[in-house]
Motif scaffolding. Structure first.
Motif: not given
Length: 277
Positions: A21-42, A92-97
C-alpha cells in the motif's frame, strides 16, 4: 460480474500485506468510493483523489458497493488508480435490478479526475479538482422505452474539498462542494436527456465530522434533473465510514432517493467496501 467480484475480493484480501500500500497521506483523507467509480463519498465525487499515493507514489484500489431501496437494487464494482496524487483514473460497472420488469440494466463508467490546486489538509484554500465520467449502457432498451434521447453520455464536474483539523469541539470537520454538468437520468441508468429540457448544471455537497481518526459520520446531497418527467428527485444520505487502517474502508448509509422511474419513496441502505494498495 461475478468474476469481477471474485477478483476484487481477492485483491481486498491481499491488501492485508502492508508493503503493497502507498501511504503518503493521512488516514481517511482519500475519502471512500463513489457509486460512479470516483474517489469521494457514496453518491458525490470529492476533490481528493482515491488512494493514499503521495506525489512520488501511485496506488491501485478496488471496491464493491450495494444500494438496496424499496423497489430496486444497485450493485457496483470498480477499480481506481492514483498517479502521483495528481491524476485519478477509474472504471466502474453498475448493475441495476428492476424486479417489476424482470430485468437488469448494466452500465459501464470510465472516469478521470485531475487535482488542480491544493491539499485538503495543508493548503489554506480548499483542494480543487476537475473530473469527467463517461457512461454507456450495455442495453439501452429500457432507456429508449421511457423516452431518453441517448444511451450514453458524459458528466463533467468541479469539486472543492477541505478538512479542518480540530474545528468542531476538537474533532475534525470535512466538507465538499461539487458542481456537475450532466444530462443523465438516474445516473444514466435510464439514459440521457429527454422531453423536458431541465437544468443541466447541478449542485452536490457533503459534510462529515470525525468522531475519531478512523470513524466519520456525515450527510450528502445530490441535485437531480427531471428530463423524463418521471418525477426524478434529489438524493440524500446519512453515512458512517470506518477506516481502521490504510488498507481498507467500510461505509454504511441510510438512503433517501425519492422517486425512481415513477416509484416513490425509494429509501433503504447502502454498503461499500474499498481495498487500498
Amino acid at each position: 460480474m461475478k468474476k469481477v467480484k471474485c477478483l476484487l475480493l481477492g485483491l481486498l484480501l491481499s491488501s492485508s500485506f502492508s508493503g503493497l500500500a502507498s501511504d503518503g497521506k493521512l488516514l481517511a483523507t482519500p475519502g471512500v468510493s463513489q457509486i460512479e467509480g470516483s474517489g469521494g463519498g457514496g453518491i458525490v465525487p470529492w476533490a481528493q483523489l482515491a488512494g493514499y499515493a503521495s506525489e512520488d507514489e501511485f496506488s491501485v484500489n478496488g471496491f464493491c458497493s450495494r444500494a438496496d431501496v424499496t423497489d430496486y437494487t444497485l450493485d457496483v464494482c470498480g477499480v481506481q488508480v492514483n498517479l502521483f496524487n495528481r491524476v485519478e483514473l477509474s472504471y466502474a460497472q453498475q448493475r441495476f435490478d428492476v424486479p417489476s420488469l424482470d430485468t437488469e440494466i448494466e452500465q459501464s463508467i470510465t472516469g478521470a479526475k485531475i487535482r488542480l490546486y491544493g491539499d485538503i489538509v495543508y493548503s489554506d484554500w480548499p483542494q480543487l479538482s476537475v473530473g469527467i465520467q463517461h457512461k454507456s449502457l450495455d442495453d439501452g432498451a429500457v432507456a429508449t422505452l421511457v423516452g431518453a434521447q441517448d444511451t450514453s453520455g458524459t458528466d463533467y464536474y468541479l469539486a472543492a474539498s477541505k478538512l479542518h483539523l480540530g474545528a468542531v469541539g476538537g474533532l475534525n470537520w470535512f466538507w465538499n462542494v461539487t458542481t456537475r454538468y450532466s444530462e443523465a437520468n438516474q445516473l444514466g441508468l435510464l439514459g440521457y436527456g429527454g422531453a423536458n429540457d431541465d437544468a443541466k448544471i447541478l449542485f452536490e455537497g457533503s459534510t462529515a465530522v470525525f468522531l475519531s481518526r478512523s470513524v466519520a459520520v456525515g450527510i450528502e446531497y445530490r441535485q437531480k434533473s427531471n428530463n423524463l418527467n418521471l418525477g426524478e428527485q434529489d438524493w440524500k444520505d446519512l453515512f458512517v465510514a470506518w477506516m481502521p487502517n490504510k488498507h481498507v474502508s467500510v461505509t454504511a448509509a441510510y438512503l433517501d432517493l425519492g422517486s425512481i422511474a415513477g416509484a416513490s419513496d425509494q429509501t433503504g441502505w447502502y454498503l461499500s467496501v474499498t481495498g487500498y494498495w
